[in-house]
Write a protein that holds these residues in place. Structure first.
Motif, short mmCIF file in Angstrom:
data_model
loop_
_atom_site.label_atom_id
_atom_site.label_comp_id
_atom_site.label_asym_id
_atom_site.label_seq_id
_atom_site.Cartn_x
_atom_site.Cartn_y
_atom_site.Cartn_z
N ALA A 92 -58.16 -9.63 23.79
CA ALA A 92 -56.94 -10.07 22.78
C ALA A 92 -55.94 -8.90 22.77
O ALA A 92 -56.21 -7.65 23.26
N GLU A 93 -54.77 -9.35 22.70
CA GLU A 93 -53.60 -8.33 22.36
C GLU A 93 -53.63 -7.96 21.09
O GLU A 93 -54.07 -8.59 20.22
N PHE A 94 -53.30 -6.56 20.87
CA PHE A 94 -53.42 -6.25 19.48
C PHE A 94 -52.15 -5.30 19.09
O PHE A 94 -51.74 -4.81 20.05
N SER A 95 -52.00 -5.22 17.83
CA SER A 95 -50.94 -4.28 17.42
C SER A 95 -51.01 -4.00 16.02
O SER A 95 -51.73 -4.60 15.25
N TYR A 96 -50.45 -2.64 15.65
CA TYR A 96 -50.52 -2.18 14.44
C TYR A 96 -49.25 -2.51 13.72
O TYR A 96 -48.37 -2.47 14.28
N GLY B 75 -58.81 6.35 7.32
CA GLY B 75 -58.83 4.95 7.52
C GLY B 75 -58.14 4.46 8.85
O GLY B 75 -58.62 3.60 9.34
N VAL B 76 -56.98 5.20 9.14
CA VAL B 76 -56.57 4.83 10.36
C VAL B 76 -57.50 4.70 11.64
O VAL B 76 -57.30 3.88 12.48
N GLU B 77 -58.23 5.47 11.67
CA GLU B 77 -59.34 5.67 12.52
C GLU B 77 -60.15 4.16 12.83
O GLU B 77 -60.35 3.67 13.60
N VAL B 78 -60.59 3.79 11.64
CA VAL B 78 -61.05 2.65 11.50
C VAL B 78 -60.43 1.36 12.19
O VAL B 78 -60.80 0.53 12.77
N GLN B 79 -59.26 1.51 11.81
CA GLN B 79 -58.16 0.38 12.39
C GLN B 79 -57.95 0.57 13.92
O GLN B 79 -58.15 -0.24 14.56
N LYS B 80 -58.24 1.71 14.47
CA LYS B 80 -58.39 1.89 15.70
C LYS B 80 -59.64 1.52 16.51
O LYS B 80 -59.46 0.88 17.39
N LEU B 81 -60.50 1.35 15.68
CA LEU B 81 -61.90 1.08 16.06
C LEU B 81 -61.58 -0.36 16.17
O LEU B 81 -62.05 -1.12 17.30
N VAL C 286 -51.54 0.05 6.87
CA VAL C 286 -51.57 -0.23 8.23
C VAL C 286 -52.47 -1.60 8.58
O VAL C 286 -53.26 -1.62 8.29
N ASN C 287 -51.67 -2.50 9.09
CA ASN C 287 -52.38 -3.80 9.45
C ASN C 287 -52.79 -3.71 10.75
O ASN C 287 -51.94 -3.28 11.45
N VAL C 288 -53.80 -4.35 11.37
CA VAL C 288 -54.20 -4.68 12.51
C VAL C 288 -54.24 -6.10 12.76
O VAL C 288 -54.53 -6.95 12.22
N ALA C 289 -53.50 -6.56 14.13
CA ALA C 289 -53.35 -7.91 14.09
C ALA C 289 -53.68 -8.21 15.78
O ALA C 289 -53.33 -7.57 16.61
N GLY C 290 -54.72 -8.83 15.87
CA GLY C 290 -55.21 -9.15 17.26
C GLY C 290 -54.86 -10.74 17.46
O GLY C 290 -54.56 -11.48 16.77
N ILE C 291 -54.39 -11.10 18.73
CA ILE C 291 -53.92 -12.12 19.28
C ILE C 291 -54.86 -12.72 20.55
O ILE C 291 -54.45 -12.13 21.56
#
Lengths: 699, 646
Positions: free
Chosen positions: A120-124, A104-110, A159-164
């Motif tokens: 965009a800025e992003f964070s986990y 799963g985490v790899e998809v989040q990294k993708l 793990v959430n991924v958020a992009g700004i």
């Protein structure tokens, strides 16, 4: 001064030679109402129910109240290039899934990489999957009173991924949030589509210059439900704990330091794609109910509805109770209203309140669902988490009409979905102030029709209006009968007669309060118990408590001798007063709960009367009354009502596991901090018990 | 008429004589212009216009100037401004990508809106008056609402946290001010050539305001001559910093975009402003590419510097200067003419990537909590990657420490509880004395003055993150302080984080640089960064409320006084007796009939008897009644007077 004299003169009433002072008109009206309270209570209650049934007729068309929103006035800038970006992300994720099973985490990294590629800025952000724990003191506390659980296992966390996207010329004071719940481990094809839509949009937004608010795209890890990840992210956003948390030690990558924020949130949109549409068009369902029946500003729904219908050609709907659509009695009502409407139109062409019976059915089914969702007090989607922070949010559930693997349709679907979101964001972006212009208290009867608070209040007001009247009339009756029965002058403190009854009412309300808190302690009982067991535990403790109360305080018991027992009329009067106060209080907190509660409680309270005299008298009228009160009391028992409503909603059979289901239902209520739970425990249950006491009253 | 003409001629002669004197002396008014261009790592281009105008200390001109704007010199003379800086900014400076540790960013990264600070050369008691007058003067001069800084609730007097240590410093900022071309035009008017000639001719409004960041700054300082007769000179520095996005045509996403002056601004430079002493264009390339070419020194290889495999400049630079991590290409625009305008361009041939130097700690500020009642302000300082490389550490007692000053202003409606200050270093809560070396707090007074907090933190060098949080309550505004319509919220101005031990400077080794831009880069400037502006939603009252209140109060008053008068006036027993006696006199049925007929006719019932005694009684009663009404009304008026007048 002569005028004063004349007034005095007019107050003289001489009917049989002995003059009497005529009371003021308002007092006279009150006395008149109280004297004829049975008739009026029937009339008012019937009018209340009728007003409720009339509501779909009274619904107004929605309109965009805030001029600054200007939905659809700008041409969409979304190009095929942006859509192909979105399609590429979906394709990449699918390929990645095929190659790497269950990472799963790899998809989040993708996804994070995509976000940063778009500028965009992003964070986990990591979160605990379990958050909602019942605590009696946390009921009305704010969302920031989460207590972090100790000893978190590292095995399960989300793990959430958020992009700004920072608005190029904006000042960064405000932001708009887009949420796509996504299951990183086993998300289906439909979930990928939601990512595709938002990433198409994101690709556009990273280039445009008209942004004045920052855009946040949150890919919420929906492995642990839709709501929890969003709530966890919002908690971290608004009230982070600066102390070191156990969860951070779990993983090699440190995600705490780079949590990113972007100003006060102006609005939030949750996008979900699931299931195939049964209609010919793509279907868009709007969910708006947040906790305790709070609704977002109607303008937000209006904008989405307007753009979806008039620009992108979606079929927009809101939830409805499907079983009501086929109910014959509602259809008869609809036909009657239609006929009346036609008649009125014939009489005066300006009277256009009639609507077709089919529309009426649809409207009432939607209204019922709206009422039910608001009354339940449980948010209907992840947007509920935003409401805790006074952010207007809705969930958009899109069902495409094609199977998810159709490539050709997918492009068009992305284009339209992203354009819908673009238009909405553009409208919110235009807004210079908070959403304030339109309604916050409303119910929807269709996506483009609503009933405002001023209209739906009438039904409730009519329903509860008989209560104080009947209470007063009963009190007067009770006083009279008491003065007649007791000739002992020392006992004849006229003004304090209600005190005994009030004692009883208060004791039972206290009992209700304790019963409300009991589940917390039952949850503390060590060991694993099934919901059925827990409900049995709850039931037995509650009834034993009730018995103890009856034994220790004989005044409260319906089975006590007549010496201790109070006059039933006064008891009923106080009960009705308590019910009235409770309902009115509840109508402020959650109107829909109060409305449904009044539908149940008002007839029960009004009909409740001792069964013994009725049986003794053997008159048809009193027997019928007794029968009615017994039936109403049976329906009024919370468990019973739960079962009946389950049956109405068409959700399976009612079996032995009813107790367990009821327990689970209540558990969900308190887990969501629904005020309905408090209402059931502290208003409905005591009043129901009191009615039971009246029913078995020995008099 | 003739005499007027004669006097005018005389004046002209005198003036030219004076100018001749001025030119004759060493100290002359100087004006210089410069433009610095700098590609940024995130595919944008920074353009920094720099104009410097010097008026030397001299008494020979009297009140006249040759080049120096009269408006400014009058301002300085009138309000005795020692040093002043005014900036108008739109957009946010991106510290991560555009740098935070060079003179350019530490001087030109400004908070959103208007920022003004000034140091005065007046007695302490007159500082506030001078400030107020100055804000009004500037407000008129720059077509901006700087006059709102006049109110004592919007400015503060920082002592050491802001930068210049002075007790005659005033600081204020207006985050909500919209910056537009109407602010730029008066600013340009201060230049001798305005935007008609020279570098400033590039300032095409649409392209300037299309940028991602736009900050116009005006800094003036007085130079003391030391001699009493000469007075003081003034140095006026005007800069405009814009960050632009060049139009890209290339498909490759990792390729830096190529640009030229004409593609960025839509204009070209056609010669310098004739009044300038120097007029240069600089191109700064920093980071990775500089390192590769570090060891080139000969003439042939210098050629390689501007035309190589990686990039190519469209013009040959006059000189190339080297700094530790960057190259500076200097162009002279003297050679350009109408036929051959100056249009420097940069063409990238290979994808390249570099990063900017960052401030030791990256600061961000946000609000915590929800609801309309209370909240907290948190400042998060995070260590940046470049921290290890930085100099300027304070190695006292063997510890390596970073000093950071935090300066914040809180508007009065943010009622900060200073005792709730919490500092977390690397997610461990610390007692205040460990890292907090110095703190200066001036609490706010409701509707009178804003609160201010200055903190000096001393952090260990290996610190990863620092969080500072402080709680506040939201206050209630007075009814006329609310904006007339529904509002977005209220702003808390940016906080300033400065690092007193870190100084940014660019030292280009060659000593020739007489250019004011380069010498200003060479000066050690304090590394500072501004945080975000915060938006606090305050409780907005329902403004239909007064109406509701009036109705409810009137109803209550009516009910109260009605029943009070009833109680005071009516005697039920008497009335009953009276009625009984009357009832005996007249037959009930008869009276009813008479009443009904009276009602139908709409006339009062004729009194048959005893009309005198009630009338006599009533006059007494009425005078009593009137007396009571007056008493009650007087009491109400007095209560109203005492309750409102405070």
């Amino acid at each position: 001064m002569a005028a004063v004299n004349r007034d005095n003169e007019e107050e003289v009433k001489t009917d049989d030679g002995s003059p009497k002072i005529k009371p003021r008109p308002i007092v006279r009206l009150g006395i008149f109402l109280i004297a004829h309270s049975p008739v009026f209570s029937v009339v008012f209650s019937a009018a209340g129910v009728l007003a409720l049934l009339l509501l779909p007729l009274l619904a107004k068309n929605t309109y965009i109240s805030e001029n600054a929103l200007m939905p659809g006035s700008a041409r969409s800038m979304l190009s095929n290039r942006d859509v192909s970006d979105g399609s590429k992300l979906v394709k990449d994720i699918k390929n990645f899934r095929l190659n790497h099973e269950g990472q799963g985490v790899e998809v989040q990294k993708l996804i994070g990489k995509y976000m940063s590629d778009m500028g965009a800025e992003f964070s986990y952000q990591k979160f605990h999957p379990e958050g909602n724990q019942f605590h009696p003191l946390h009921f009305f506390s704010g969302p920031d009173s989460y207590t972090l659980l100790e000893n978190v296992s590292c095995a399960s966390y989300g793990v959430n991924v958020a992009g700004i996207i920072r608005a190029p010329r904006g000042d960064g004071k405000e932001s708009i949030v887009l949420v796509t719940p996504y299951d990183f481990i086993n998300g289906g094809d439909y979930e990928d589509l939601s990512l595709g839509i938002v990433s198409s949009l994101f690709s556009l937004l990273s280039r445009v210059t008209w942004l004045s608010k920052d855009i946040i795209w949150l890919v919420a890890d929906s492995r642990y439900g839709d709501y929890r990840p969003v709530a966890a992210w919002l908690t971290e956003y608004h009230s982070p704990s600066f102390k070191v948390s156990d969860l951070l030690k779990c993983d090699e990558q440190n995600t705490a330091d780079n949590f990113r924020r972007a100003g006060t949130m102006a609005a939030a949109l949750v996008l979900k794609v699931d299931g195939r549409s049964e209609k010919f068009e793509d279907t868009l369902s709007i969910f708006a109910e947040a906790s305790n029946g709070q609704m977002p500003n109607l303008d937000l729904i209006n904008v989405v509805n307007y753009l979806a219908v008039h620009r992108q050609g979606f079929y927009v709907k809101v939830e409805k109770v499907v079983s009501l659509l086929s109910s014959s009695w509602l259809k008869i009502f609809g036909e009657i209203f239609e006929a009346v409407g036609k008649l009125a139109h014939m009489l005066n062409p300006d009277w256009n309140f009639g609507i077709p019976a089919a529309d009426y059915l649809e409207g009432s089914a939607t209204l019922a669902s709206s009422l039910y969702s608001q009354a339940l007090g449980i948010p209907t989607g992840p947007h509920g988490a935003f409401r805790d922070y006074q952010v207007d949010a809705i969930t958009l559930k899109v069902s495409p009409r094609f199977p998810p693997d159709s490539k050709t349709r997918q492009h068009d679907f992305f284009l339209r979905g992203a354009r819908l979101l673009e238009g909405t964001i553009r409208s919110v972006n235009n807004l210079l102030e908070k959403f304030h212009q339109s309604f916050f208290l409303y119910m929807l009867t269709s996506p483009s029709k609503f009933i405002s608070v001023g209209v739906y209040m009438i039904a409730f007001a009519l329903l509860v209006a008989p209560l104080p009247m009947v209470a007063a009339s009963l009190y007067i009756d009770g006083c009279k009968s008491l003065t007649n029965s007791t000739h002992n002058p020392t006992e004849n403190f006229k003004s304090w007669k209600w005190l005994d009854a009030a004692k009883q009412v208060f004791t039972l309300h206290l009992l209700g309060f304790i019963v409300t808190l009991l589940p917390y302690f039952i949850c503390q009982v060590p060991g694993q118990h099934s919901p059925t067991n827990r409900s049995i535990m709850w039931g037995t403790t509650s009834s034993s408590l009730l018995l103890i109360t009856f034994v220790t305080m004989p005044g409260c018991s319906p089975f006590s001798s007549r010496l201790h027992g109070t006059n039933w009329a006064i008891l009923k009067s106080v009960t009705i007063s308590a019910a009235f106060i409770g309902l009115c209080l509840m109508s402020i907190i959650n109107f829909a709960t109060a409305e449904i509660g009044a539908l149940l409680l008002v007839p029960t309270c009004l009909m409740a009367q001792p069964i013994k005299p009725a049986l003794r008298s053997r008159r048809l009228k009193s027997l019928l009354g007794a029968f009615c009160s017994i039936v109403l009391l049976t329906i009024g028992f919370p468990v019973m009502f739960f079962a009946i409503s389950k049956g109405l909603l068409g959700e399976g059979l009612v079996g032995l596991s009813l107790g367990g289901e009821f327990w689970t239902w209540l558990e969900s209520l308190w887990a969501w901090k629904s005020a309905t739970y408090l209402y059931i425990g502290m208003v409905h249950l005591p009043c129901w018990l009191l009615c039971l006491c009246i029913l078995f009253h020995p008099s | 008429m003739a005499s007027l003409l004669r006097s005018l001629i005389l004046l002209l002669i005198v003036q030219s004589f004076l100018v001749a004197i001025a030119f004759g002396s060493n100290e002359v008014e100087e004006f210089s212009e410069a433009l610095l261009l700098k590609p940024l790592p995130d595919r944008k281009v920074l353009a920094h216009f720099h104009f410097e105008n010097r008026a030397p200390p001299s008494n020979s001109h009297g009140r006249h100037h040759h080049l120096f704007p009269k408006a400014i010199s009058q301002l300085v003379q009138k309000f005795r401004v020692k040093e002043m800086e005014l900036s108008f900014t739109q957009g946010r400076w991106n510290h991560e990508h555009w740098g935070g540790f060079d003179p350019l960013s530490s001087m030109n990264a400004k908070p959103v809106g208007v920022e003004l600070w000034a140091v005065f050369d007046v007695p302490q008691s007159q500082v506030d008056t001078s400030w107020k007058n100055l804000t009004h003067a500037l407000s008129g001069l720059f077509c901006a609402s700087i006059n709102f800084l006049e109110s004592s609730t919007s400015y503060a007097a920082p002592t050491w946290g802001f930068g210049p240590n002075s007790n005659k410093l005033r600081y204020g900022s207006l985050p909500r001010e919209a910056v537009c071309t109407e602010n730029l035009t008066p600013w340009l008017k201060l230049l001798p050539c305005r935007d008609k000639d020279g570098i400033s001719a590039l300032m095409n409004r649409p392209s300037v305001y299309r940028g991602f960041y736009h900050s116009q700054r005006l800094h003036l300082s007085t130079v003391e001559s030391g001699q009493e007769v000469l007075g003081s000179g003034i140095v006026l520095e005007q800069t405009l910093t814009v960050v632009l996005q060049p139009e890209t045509t290339s498909v490759e996403s990792n390729m830096q975009p190529s640009w030229s002056l004409s593609s960025l601004f839509g204009r070209k430079v056609v010669g310098r402003c004739v009044l300038t002493k120097s007029s240069n264009v600089y191109l700064q390339l920093e980071g990775l590419l500089g390192h590769e070419l570090k060891n080139v020194d000969t003439e042939i290889e210098a050629h390689e510097l501007w035309k190589n495999a990686e990039f190519e400049l469209s013009l040959k630079p006059e000189r190339v200067l080297r700094e530790s991590s960057s190259f500076l290409f200097i162009f002279d625009i003297d050679k350009s003419s109408d036929s051959e305008p100056f249009d420097i361009g940069l063409t990238w041939k290979l994808p390249s990537k570099w990063s900017c130097q960052q401030a030791p700690l990256h600061a961000s500020r946000f609000l915590m909590g929800s609801g309309n009642e209370r909240g907290a302000i948190a400042i998060l300082l995070k260590a940046t990657e470049s921290q290890e490389k930085l100099s300027g550490r304070d190695l006292t007692n063997g510890h390596c420490t970073i000093k950071a000053n935090i300066f914040q202003i809180f508007p009065w409606y943010i009622k900060v509880y200073y005792h709730t200050l919490q500092i977390f270093v690397d997610q461990q809560q610390t007692t205040d004395s460990e890292v907090l070396k110095k703190i200066n707090v001036s609490p706010s007074t409701d509707k009178v003055s804003s609160g201010m907090m200055e903190m000096m933190l001393e952090l260990p060098c290996e610190v990863k993150s620092v969080a500072i949080s402080i709680e506040y309550d939201k206050g209630f505004l007075h009814i006329d302080e609310y904006p007339p319509d529904a509002n977005q919220g209220f702003d808390i101005p940016s906080a300033l984080i400065s690092f007193p031990n870190h100084h940014a400077s660019l030292d280009f080794q060659e000593e020739l640089s007489k250019s004011p831009l380069l010498s200003s880069f060479k000066e050690n400037s304090l590394v500072r960064s501004y945080t975000e502006v915060l938006l606090v939603p305050l409780t907005t009252p329902d403004f239909s409320m007064p109406y509701n209140v009036i109705t409810i109060t009137c109803t209550i008053f009516a009910l109260y006084f009605g029943s009070l008068l009833n109680v005071l006036r009516r005697r039920i027993g008497e009335e009953e007796r009276f009625l009984k006696s009357q009832g005996k006199k007249t037959g009930g049925l008869k009276q009813l009939l008479s009443r009904i007929t009276a009602k139908i006719r709409g006339r009062p019932i004729e009194e048959q008897s005893s009309s005198e005694s009630p009338a006599a009684q009533s006059s007494v009663l009425s005078s009593k009644l009137i007396f009571k009404i007056i008493l009650v009304a007087g009491a109400a008026a007095a209560w109203q007077y005492f309750s409102t007048d405070k």
